[in-house]
Design an enzyme around this catalytic site. Structure first.
Site, PDB file in Angstrom:
ATOM      1  CB  THR A  52      -1.212  -0.019   1.236  1.00  0.00           C
ATOM      2  OG1 THR A  52      -0.212  -0.204   2.335  1.00  0.00           O
ATOM      3  CG2 THR A  52      -1.886  -1.182   1.045  1.00  0.00           C
ATOM      4  CD  GLU A 110       3.154   2.466   7.936  1.00  0.00           C
ATOM      5  OE1 GLU A 110       3.288   2.415   9.230  1.00  0.00           O
ATOM      6  OE2 GLU A 110       2.190   1.921   7.669  1.00  0.00           O
ATOM      7  CG  ASP A 133      -3.934  -6.585  11.239  1.00  0.00           C
ATOM      8  OD1 ASP A 133      -4.959  -6.857  12.201  1.00  0.00           O
ATOM      9  OD2 ASP A 133      -4.411  -6.081  10.019  1.00  0.00           O
TER      10      ASP A 133
END
Length: 161
Positions: A52, A110, A133
């Protein structure tokens, strides 16, 4: 031979676990696997495109689809003070340029961190167990989760379009 041409990869997990258990136990190790079948053990462009990263060229954090090697989470960063200061100053400058151009990178700081590390490789990288996660479930290779991500309402805290 009728076996898959990369049959030895079957033994790689056990080998690496044994090395970590019995060989220079107190040191962090980097492993290099040499093979003539690169697609079996290295990342192909499709995996890379799943990261991402910021994909809009208007942002200073932009990383094209065919670039990148890891996705670096921004939760745990350390190092020599001069190196960390350089990272922070560079990311801050790029954030300011984006802000002046009325754009915010998809994962804010980030995203800029990932752009920085694309061209300034860190000397050490923590494994995913240092920011996992829990919604993904723990993979079999991971012995322990050291830090778990806090669940967030991204619509509330990251108002990016």
């Amino acid at each position: 031979m009728s076996q898959h041409p990369c049959w030895y990869m079957h033994f790689l997990k056990d080998l690496l676990e044994s090395v970590e258990q019995h060989f220079i136990v107190s040191n962090q190790m980097n492993y290099y696997v040499f093979t003539d079948l690169l697609d079996e053990v290295t990342m192909d462009g499709d995996e890379r495109d799943q990261f991402t990263y910021e994909r809009r060229p208007e942002s200073q954090a932009y990383i094209p689809f065919n670039e990148g090697d890891y996705y670096y989470g921004g939760a745990v960063i350390g190092g020599r003070p001069d190196k960390v200061l350089k990272l922070v100053k560079t990311c801050r400058m790029n954030l300011d340029v984006d802000r002046a151009n009325k754009i915010e990178a998809v994962w804010q700081e980030e995203s800029h961190l990932n752009k920085y590390f694309l061209y300034n490789k860190p000397t050490k990288v923590l494994s995913p167990e240092y920011l996992w996660d829990d919604r993904k479930g723990k993979p079999s290779f991971m012995k322990v989760v050291r830090f778990s991500q806090v669940e967030k309402n991204y619509a509330e805290i990251r108002p990016n379009p």
